[in-house]
Every structure is written in structure tokens, then in C-alpha cells.
Design a protein around this motif. Structure first.
Motif, mmCIF file in Angstrom:
data_model
loop_
_atom_site.group_PDB
_atom_site.id
_atom_site.type_symbol
_atom_site.label_atom_id
_atom_site.label_comp_id
_atom_site.label_asym_id
_atom_site.label_seq_id
_atom_site.Cartn_x
_atom_site.Cartn_y
_atom_site.Cartn_z
ATOM 1 N N ALA A 183 6.541 -9.783 28.016
ATOM 2 C CA ALA A 183 7.100 -9.336 26.925
ATOM 3 C C ALA A 183 6.530 -9.906 25.425
ATOM 4 C CB ALA A 183 8.576 -9.164 26.851
ATOM 5 N N LEU A 184 6.440 -11.211 25.617
ATOM 6 C CA LEU A 184 6.052 -12.023 24.475
ATOM 7 C C LEU A 184 4.634 -11.541 23.983
ATOM 8 C CD1 LEU A 184 6.791 -14.037 22.057
ATOM 9 C CD2 LEU A 184 6.393 -15.747 23.562
ATOM 10 N N SER A 185 3.736 -11.402 25.263
ATOM 11 C CA SER A 185 2.458 -11.539 24.924
ATOM 12 C C SER A 185 2.396 -9.704 24.216
ATOM 13 C CB SER A 185 1.506 -11.308 26.397
ATOM 14 O OG SER A 185 0.263 -11.041 26.097
ATOM 15 N N GLN A 186 3.144 -8.887 24.677
ATOM 16 C CA GLN A 186 2.812 -7.625 24.158
ATOM 17 C C GLN A 186 3.505 -7.625 22.704
ATOM 18 O OE1 GLN A 186 5.093 -5.422 27.063
ATOM 19 N NE2 GLN A 186 3.412 -4.841 28.106
ATOM 20 N N TRP A 187 4.540 -8.179 22.312
ATOM 21 C CA TRP A 187 5.150 -8.579 21.057
ATOM 22 C C TRP A 187 3.936 -8.884 20.133
ATOM 23 C CZ3 TRP A 187 6.108 -12.751 17.873
ATOM 24 C CH2 TRP A 187 6.888 -12.575 16.843
ATOM 25 N N LEU A 188 3.511 -10.188 20.719
ATOM 26 C CA LEU A 188 2.361 -10.728 19.872
ATOM 27 C C LEU A 188 1.333 -9.753 19.678
ATOM 28 C CD1 LEU A 188 2.310 -13.566 18.751
ATOM 29 C CD2 LEU A 188 0.795 -14.141 20.894
ATOM 30 N N LYS A 189 1.024 -9.042 20.346
ATOM 31 C CA LYS A 189 -0.090 -8.012 20.340
ATOM 32 C C LYS A 189 0.026 -7.012 19.041
ATOM 33 C CE LYS A 189 -3.163 -4.648 22.542
ATOM 34 N NZ LYS A 189 -3.389 -3.787 23.746
ATOM 35 N N ALA A 190 1.236 -6.661 18.862
ATOM 36 C CA ALA A 190 1.753 -5.885 17.928
ATOM 37 C C ALA A 190 1.774 -6.302 16.610
ATOM 38 C CB ALA A 190 3.099 -5.351 18.399
ATOM 39 N N LYS A 191 1.658 -7.747 16.629
ATOM 40 C CA LYS A 191 1.495 -8.759 15.359
ATOM 41 C C LYS A 191 -0.016 -8.768 15.261
ATOM 42 C CE LYS A 191 6.212 -9.058 14.870
ATOM 43 N NZ LYS A 191 6.825 -8.503 13.778
ATOM 44 N N GLY A 192 -0.996 -8.378 15.904
ATOM 45 C CA GLY A 192 -2.121 -8.688 15.871
ATOM 46 C C GLY A 192 -2.967 -9.758 16.529
ATOM 47 N N PHE A 193 -2.273 -10.475 17.474
ATOM 48 C CA PHE A 193 -2.731 -11.559 17.971
ATOM 49 C C PHE A 193 -2.948 -11.376 19.765
ATOM 50 C CE2 PHE A 193 -0.614 -13.395 14.391
ATOM 51 C CZ PHE A 193 -1.667 -14.145 13.711
ATOM 52 N N GLY A 194 -4.019 -11.545 20.072
ATOM 53 C CA GLY A 194 -4.065 -11.306 21.528
ATOM 54 C C GLY A 194 -3.636 -12.620 22.346
ATOM 55 N N SER A 195 -3.371 -12.417 23.703
ATOM 56 C CA SER A 195 -2.900 -13.473 24.613
ATOM 57 C C SER A 195 -2.790 -12.814 25.879
ATOM 58 C CB SER A 195 -1.558 -14.020 24.312
ATOM 59 O OG SER A 195 -0.698 -13.114 24.390
ATOM 60 N N THR A 196 -2.811 -13.609 26.757
ATOM 61 C CA THR A 196 -2.341 -12.949 28.267
ATOM 62 C C THR A 196 -1.188 -13.986 28.799
ATOM 63 O OG1 THR A 196 -4.117 -14.231 29.548
ATOM 64 C CG2 THR A 196 -4.699 -12.135 28.869
ATOM 65 N N PRO A 197 -0.325 -13.256 29.498
ATOM 66 C CA PRO A 197 0.987 -13.696 30.032
ATOM 67 C C PRO A 197 0.475 -14.638 31.225
ATOM 68 C CG PRO A 197 1.010 -11.541 30.623
ATOM 69 C CD PRO A 197 -0.300 -11.722 29.688
ATOM 70 N N LEU A 198 0.930 -15.929 31.347
ATOM 71 C CA LEU A 198 0.215 -16.688 32.399
ATOM 72 C C LEU A 198 0.797 -16.180 33.896
ATOM 73 C CD1 LEU A 198 -0.544 -19.386 33.395
ATOM 74 C CD2 LEU A 198 1.253 -20.560 32.837
ATOM 75 N N SER A 199 2.184 -15.620 33.671
ATOM 76 C CA SER A 199 2.608 -15.181 35.087
ATOM 77 C C SER A 199 1.755 -14.065 35.751
ATOM 78 C CB SER A 199 3.876 -14.364 34.925
ATOM 79 O OG SER A 199 3.818 -13.566 33.869
ATOM 80 N N ALA A 200 0.886 -13.323 34.797
ATOM 81 C CA ALA A 200 -0.100 -12.264 35.386
ATOM 82 C C ALA A 200 -1.031 -13.116 36.020
ATOM 83 C CB ALA A 200 -0.646 -11.424 34.261
ATOM 84 N N HIS A 201 -1.547 -14.129 35.714
ATOM 85 C CA HIS A 201 -2.351 -14.967 36.776
ATOM 86 C C HIS A 201 -2.165 -15.314 38.075
ATOM 87 C CE1 HIS A 201 -5.254 -14.852 33.094
ATOM 88 N NE2 HIS A 201 -4.279 -15.017 32.389
ATOM 89 N N PHE A 202 -0.919 -15.008 38.460
ATOM 90 C CA PHE A 202 -0.479 -15.441 39.685
ATOM 91 C C PHE A 202 -0.630 -14.402 40.860
ATOM 92 C CE2 PHE A 202 1.498 -18.799 37.391
ATOM 93 C CZ PHE A 202 1.239 -19.907 38.201
ATOM 94 N N LEU A 203 -0.937 -14.812 41.989
ATOM 95 C CA LEU A 203 -0.941 -13.869 43.189
ATOM 96 C C LEU A 203 0.325 -14.310 44.123
ATOM 97 C CD1 LEU A 203 -4.377 -14.368 45.126
ATOM 98 C CD2 LEU A 203 -3.282 -12.279 44.466
ATOM 99 N N GLY A 204 0.921 -13.232 44.002
ATOM 100 C CA GLY A 204 2.299 -13.376 44.871
ATOM 101 C C GLY A 204 3.475 -14.067 43.889
ATOM 102 N N GLU A 205 4.387 -14.955 44.510
ATOM 103 C CA GLU A 205 5.348 -15.218 43.601
ATOM 104 C C GLU A 205 5.504 -16.311 42.896
ATOM 105 O OE1 GLU A 205 9.290 -13.039 44.838
ATOM 106 O OE2 GLU A 205 8.438 -13.873 47.052
ATOM 107 N N GLN A 206 4.565 -17.461 43.222
ATOM 108 C CA GLN A 206 5.076 -18.797 42.679
ATOM 109 C C GLN A 206 4.753 -18.734 41.268
ATOM 110 O OE1 GLN A 206 1.998 -21.145 44.624
ATOM 111 N NE2 GLN A 206 1.894 -19.835 46.228
#
Lengths: 484, 484
Positions: free
Chosen positions: B421-444
Motif C-alpha cells: 500500500a505504501l509503495s502504491q501511495w508513493l507512486k501516486a506522489k511521483g516516486f518509484g519503489s518496490t515493496p520488499l514483501s513482493a520479493h519473497f517466495l512463500g510466507e517468510q
């Protein structure tokens, strides 16, 4: 102590010293705990500056090869080998001189040779490189080259102004029903085919292919091992009446406006029958419109994609023949629902298409240069075609039979000879060609040479036909153990 | 008689008239045998020139839509519908308004969103576009742009002077053991990964991946459905000691010199242990050396590819970060026996890499511009990295924890918040980023933002951190139903 190290003057000294030392440590020629000379001593022994030695020692310490002990000097790190083989056995088997590679990937299952050095005159598919309007092109390139927006990432689907220009061009010139959001820019026609294979084919799905036909398509569509089913030709076009007798297929690859390589043109009723058969049989048609721009006397038939609304047609084209092969820009036009899966496959398999070339092509089209260039090339290729046909008739009469409509960039010279051997012989003489027999799936071979006349100039056309005459005399009837 | 036809002034009249008439015939609004008005009459009715009508009639006759009967006029061709449905039933079901498409391809199995519009400041992976030496680059481009040998086909493997320049650069800067015949030019790093997947993976083969790790690699390597097995990190690098406990695998993807995204660096003994483990277990390592050029205080560790002779390592890099993403040029360095299968896969999946860019990069490297550019960028990114860290510490202390070595182009800001959510919010403000959680396989999952500071200027760095402060306050602890 370090008298086994030799440095040469070819490469940077620091790099060489780093390499020599790290190699010796990894290969356990210098064992853990061994002391190295002081940097002063090492510099003196090797005749290099002490700064160089210090820089290398610092790097090797940072990387864990070496360690300093206060007041004692520099040593090979104690922990290196225990880390590699904590259980011990590795200590007895130092890795000297390299490792054994894991199992290698299988060699390609395809039998045909990989094409390299494909810029000889008469190479099929090669346009006239000298006739390209390089000055106008470069002017546009200079227009675009410094734009900041062409430096980063843009869009997997392709640069929007280029998609718009292609859609407009295809609607007007080819009767294609499309909007820019249906256009996907690809790395040449080959990527277009490869993406369609990836998106459409599941294990066991059949692919129908014209026979003889275009090998690049077979390689791409058959790469996951799906069965390729030949569609016979009748009067040099795919035999629409044969379709109901063939196995059901997911994809059908065809070149309706100029059959590759035989040159036939599907007429209107055959086109309608083909599209309706596909619609009734749940089969997608891949329409490769690879050289429709070069019909010499009539406008080309409109693309089958535009015959009906919602025709099950995946339309593809490329700028490799209309502009230059080296640009590697092609395009797909697909129904809206197919766009997203293709974009996914494109993103995963290679990402975006380079931006500057896309932007330059877009402007080249928009300012009308593309249309002018096509008009000039159509005229030029017609002249080459006439000259080549005339030369063939005059010098090769009775030896080969030219097979072609008045269109395109190549001509098939059919005849009874070992076409593979002749093609190789001709290549050694500096002329490209492909053997007609190589375009067949299975055994129904005809033999001949596919000759791309577009890339040859007047002198080369005359020389090639003269050369061919002696080649044909040498290769006549020598079909060896080839199945006929 | 033709009062249902309307032409507008937006498009060429000839094209419109062709479209209107051919549509009506195909959709059987004009039935076979119907007479059309004379060209004189048609021209008069529509208020256009008779030449235009004649050109359209000629085209439609050539394509089989119309036929002339001597002395009687022009008619819709009698044979159209019988060709489509020779057995007759089609006559009762004219194709009006389109067909039904065959079954559509499945939508992508991947859950992550396709990346578009990835040129925002702070977008991970994006270099500083404004700092690119566009003038020197363009000078070299102008040097190369008119060369005839860059217009046609050259080599699937890549332009030879570029392969030579890359091999020399990698030997000296990265300790890679290679000659130019082991270098394969690719369409960015993504194509390199995709080709390796195609060449190495058979159904059921496992792939080991750092977790968290680089998503582009997972998408490419997992695209045929092979299982992706996570390797946990320990101290922000892949845990070499965990490898023996994991399932056997054919490929292992890793970023040893700057773990993506966590930033850890494998030390020497871990490197040696990793390579030896792979050799002993028949596993190929893919070493993605994606930003090794940007280590700010020490030279980067040499690549693991060069540690041992015959190390089972497939080395990959790209010019997307060191030059520009829009060039889409990357490279693979593989053992000799792997070259040919990769070239086959490259030929089939998209063919050559555009030549002019390859030639320009080659000259850019050869004349020393590349080294100078890297030196400048290393300095620039260090300053940005310092400013960003300082801003984060000053303004976000207690809210996030920066995780990074002194290297690269990105920083992970770890913290307990809904990072998507924060990454999307930030994008709307004109800044890129990727959420760290999206870099995980599975649940850890750990949560945080991966922020690419290289692309941002000083003002943007300060603004972004200030913006982030308010964003973090809004998104703190709101992790909703996310599994932790």
C-alpha cells in the motif's frame, strides 16, 4: 618465496598480481597460514611500485584471502579451507586446475544449420542495403537521439507513437482492422512467432504449416516439441480444400499474400474459405505478411486479418525487409484479449524493444518517408526482378524453371539437382541462396534454389546467373541418396 | 443503389471506397451477381473522381470481389460464396458483423503486476538518466551510424568487437575467466535469464533462488512451471550452509556481489563453498553481477565465475544500469560447451541484437569512455547514497531501518508497515519503489521499501524522504490480513 610469480607488460600490473596471488591461494599452492613477503619486499622482488602491492594486499584482505596479524605481517587467511570443506575431506583434495562441469544442456534438436554471415547478395530476405536512405534516416535519428524520455523504460508493448503509426499504415495499406492498442512491437518477426508459440501452445497442440514453408516459423512454433503438420500446396498456395482432412490444430501459420517460398497468392474465395474454416475449427491463423509491400503491378490483396470482424487472425510483419534487418523491429496485431498474455511473455523473455530505433521509425513513417521509400524500393525491386528473370531465361533455360508471381524479393529456380550442395557451392562463390528442399517438412521434396534478388546489384545479378550456369552443369542429377 | 455508402474527409477516398464495398460483399449485403453502378455513375453519386472509382473497381476485380461482363457492366463475383461454403449451408448463414474467436490463451499464471511507467525517480534499477554523457555517446553513434556493415545481418552471438571489449573488461574488472567466444550478447539481462531457462530446464527440474530475491529472474526461470525453491538469507546473503538441506536443483540463481534486494556481499569462503557445493551437486550457478560497478569504498569482490577454472557458473551482466535501460543490451558468459545451445535458443526466440547500438557500445568501451563514465557514476551514486542515508536517519529514524552495504543503486528501508500500500501511495506522489514483501517466495516475509536512489536528484531525495515520513505515519502497522 614468491619467485613463481611473473608479471608481463601487457595487462595492468595490479590486476595481474591480484590474479596470481588469488589463484595460488584458491588452488592451495599457498596454504592457509602461510606468510607473504612484506609489501616492500614483494615490490622489490617484482620490480613494481609498493603502492601497487599495497592496493592488491588491501583488496585480498577485504575479500578474505589474506589477513594481517599485528606486528607480524600478512598471511593467507586461516579460515579459507575450513569454510569450503568444514568436514575435512576437502583438505585432501585441493581444487587444483579446475572443476568438473555439471551435465551440459542438450544440443539443439533442430537439424538445420544456424544461419550466420547472411549478408551475401541473393541471400533470401535481405533487402537492398545500399538503397536505404541513410541520410534522411540519420537526420531523423539526430532529431531523436538526445531525448531524455528515450533513455529509460517506456513500455513493454512498444513506443506509443510507433504503434499508432503502424496501425494507421496497416489500416490504409493492408486493410488490417486495428487500433494502436492491438499492436505489439517485437524484436523482428522471429520474436513475434516465438511469443505466439509460448502463449498459445500447450503440450500436444498441433501446428499447421504450409509445405514447403518458412523455416524460421517452424523453428519458433515447434520449439516446445509440438507436432508440425504440413499443409500441401496447390498451384503454389496452401490448399484450403485439404484442411478438413488434417488433424485439428491450435495454430495455422501461413503467408497468404505471397507464399513463402513458392510465391503464390491466395485469391479472395480461398481467403474467405481459410478464415471461415479456422473460425469453425477453433484454430488461430498466424498471417505472416512478410513482403506484401513489394507487389510490382497491382496493389497487394488486403490482409486476411481484415476480411471479417473478429477473424481469428494473429497478424505479423516486420521492418527487416522494408527498412533494415539490423533494426530488428517487427510487430504483431492481435485481438484485444490476446494482448495481455503476449505482453507477459514478452516481458519475461526479454523485456522492452530498444527505444531510439522505435522513435526514429515512428518519425520516419509520420513524415511520409516510409511511403516514399517503399515506392522507390518497389520500383527498384521490379527492375531487379525483371533483369533476373530475363537473365535466367537467357542463360539457364532448360536447366531451371523460375517459379514466382510478380512480387517480393525472391524467386525460386526449380530443377532436378542436389540443391543443398549447389547452395553451398554458390556460397563459396560469394552468393547466398537456400535450397528449396530444406523448406519441406517430411518427404515431399521438390528441389531448387530460393534466390533473393533484392540484395544484388545489376552486375551481381549477371555474374550470379553466369556462375549458376556452370554450377548447375556440375550438380545436375546428382541427388545422391536423397529421398525424392 | 449505393446510397448506403458515406465517405468522410479524414481518410484517403480510395481506401474508404475499397473498404465500404469489400465489407458489403463479404457480409453479403451485396449478394453475388448483383450489378454495381458504372464508375461514372458511382463517381457522380459520391462526388469523387472517376479515376478513384476505377482504381477501386480494378483492385476489387483483381482480388476476386467483382467481375466484369463484356458490355454489361460490373457485378459482384458469382463464385464468392460457393467457394466459402461449397456444400451450401453457408448460404443461409451469411457472415455479418463478425465471427467468434477460437479459445483464447490462458492469462499469465504470474500474480505480480506487469511493470510499466518504470522511469519514476527511486524506481529500483533505474540509473541516473541525466548524468549519461549523451554528447560523447552521440559523437560515437555518428561515427558508426552510416556503416553499411551495420545494416544487414551479422551474428546471433553478437557483434564481435563488442564481445571482445566485454571479455577484456570482465577479465580485468571482475576477474571473469573468459574469451570473446564465450560471450553472448542478449536483449538485456532478462533475455539472458530466459535463454538459460529454455536451454537448461527440463520438466520437473528445480531452481534454487535467493529469498528474498530478484523477481525478474524468478519470472524467467519459472516460466515453464519448474519449481522455485527458496534459499534463505543469513546476514543478508544466501545461506551457503542451508544448501545441503534443500532439494537437488538444476539451476541456482544468485547475486553474490550485492544481494538483491538486501545488499549483502558473500565473503570469500562463502563464495568458495557455494561454487564447490554446486560442482559437487551437479548444479549450475547463474551469477547475476547486476551492479558490481558501483561499490563505493572498495573494489568489488571478484566474480565467483573466476574463482576456479571450469566453475559451473553462468555469468550475466547488463548495460542497463551502467549505460541506459533503453539500449536493452546485456550479456552472458558461459562455458564453451554451453554456447551453441544458447545461440540456438536466441536465434529461435528473437534473432540478433540490433547492430548499431552494439557497435556504439563497443567503441565507447574501447576508447576508454566507459571506464571514465563508471568512475563518474560511482562518485555520483556514492554522494546520493550518503545524502539518502543521512536524510533517512534524520527524518525517518525509528520508523524504518536502512539495510545496505556501501554499494549499488538502491537501499532497503525495512519496517513494519503495509509495504504494498505504501509503495502504491508513493507512486501516486511521483516516486518509484518496490515493496520488499513482493520479493519473497512463500510466507517468510519482511516488509519494507526497496528504493532506487540512483535515479533521483538532490531535491527529489529530500522531497521523497519528507513525503515518506507522512506516508509511513499513515501506513504504520496497517498490515491488514497479510501473513507475517
Amino acid at each position: 618465496m614468491i619467485d613463481d610469480i611473473r608479471l608481463d607488460s601487457e595487462q595492468p600490473l595490479q590486476h595481474q598480481l591480484y590474479q596470481r596471488l588469488s589463484e595460488r591461494i584458491i588452488e592451495q599452492r599457498y596454504l592457509p597460514g602461510r606468510q607473504l613477503p612484506s609489501s616492500r619486499q614483494m615490490a622489490q622482488d617484482l620490480g613494481i611500485s609498493r603502492n601497487t602491492v599495497n592496493a592488491v594486499y588491501d583488496q585480498l584482505k577485504a575479500e578474505g584471502f589474506l589477513q594481517s596479524r599485528a606486528g607480524k605481517g600478512v598471511f593467507v587467511h586461516e579460515d579459507i579451507m575450513t569454510a569450503v570443506n568444514p568436514a575435512g575431506p576437502g583438505r585432501d583434495k585441493p581444487v587444483s586446475g579446475g572443476m568438473k562441469l555439471p551435465p551440459l544442456p542438450a544440443l539443439p534438436w533442430l537439424k538445420t544449420k544456424r544461419v550466420e554471415d547472411a549478408s551475401l547478395p541473393f541471400q533470401p530476405g535481405l533487402p537492398n542495403l545500399d538503397a536505404f536512405p541513410i541520410r534522411s534516416w540519420n537526420r531523423i535519428l539526430h532529431h531523436q537521439e538526445s531525448r531524455r524520455s528515450l533513455r529509460g523504460y517506456d513500455s513493454i508493448q512498444g513506443y506509443q507513437p510507433l504503434r499508432r503509426a503502424i496501425a494507421a499504415y496497416l489500416r490504409t495499406s493492408r486493410g488490417v482492422r486495428c487500433e494502436e492498442h492491438q499492436v505489439i512491437i517485437t524484436n523482428g518477426a522471429q520474436q513475434a512467432l516465438s511469443l505466439l508459440a509460448e502463449v498459445f501452445l500447450r503440450p500436444g497442440d498441433n501446428i499447421l504449416c504450409e509445405n514447403p514453408g518458412y523455416r524460421g516459423a517452424r523453428n519458433a512454433l515447434g520449439r516446445f516439441g509440438n507436432p508440425l503438420i504440413p499443409i500441401p500446396l496447390k498451384n503454389e498456395v496452401l490448399d484450403v480444400e485439404a484442411l478438413p482432412g488434417l488433424a485439428p490444430a491450435r495454430l495455422l501459420f501461413c503467408t497468404p499474400t505471397h507464399q513463402y517460398p513458392m510465391g503464390g497468392i491466395l485469391d479472395l474465395s480461398q481467403r474467405m474459405a481459410l478464415v471461415q474454416w479456422a473460425g469453425q475449427n477453433g484454430c488461430w491463423i498466424i498471417e505472416d505478411d512478410y513482403d506484401s509491400e513489394f507487389h510490382f503491378y497491382n496493389k497487394p490483396f488486403a490482409a486476411i486479418q481484415g476480411l471479417f470482424e473478429n477473424a481469428p487472425v494473429l497478424y505479423m510483419g516486420s521492418f527487416s525487409k522494408t527498412l533494415l534487418p539490423a533494426f530488428r523491429v517487427g510487430y504483431l496485431v492481435v485481438p484485444e484479449a490476446v494482448v495481455e498474455p503476449v505482453l507477459w511473455a514478452k516481458q519475461i523473455s526479454g523485456g522492452e524493444t530498444p527505444l531510439l530505433t522505435q522513435a526514429t521509425i515512428a518519425e520516419f513513417i509520420e513524415i511520409g518517408q516510409f511511403t516514399r521509400h517503399l515506392r522507390r524500393m518497389r520500383q527498384l525491386y521490379r527492375e531487379k526482378w525483371q533483369l533476373f528473370q530475363q537473365q535466367v531465361t537467357a542463360k539457364l533455360g532448360g536447366l531451371v524453371q523460375p517459379v514466382a508471381e510478380s512480387a517480393g524479393m525472391h524467386l525460386v529456380l526449380e530443377g532436378e539437382f542436389d540443391d543443398l550442395a549447389l547452395s553451398q557451392w554458390l556460397k563459396a562463390k560469394g552468393f547466398g541462396s537456400t535450397p528449396l528442399s530444406a523448406h519441406f517438412l517430411g518427404e515431399q521434396v521438390r528441389t531448387g534454389l530460393v534466390m533473393g534478388f533484392a540484395s544484388a546489384n545489376e552486375r551481381e545479378i549477371e555474374e550470379c546467373v553466369t556462375t549458376l550456369r556452370s554450377g548447375l552443369e556440375g550438380h545436375r542429377h546428382r541427388r545422391g541418396n536423397r529421398v525424392s
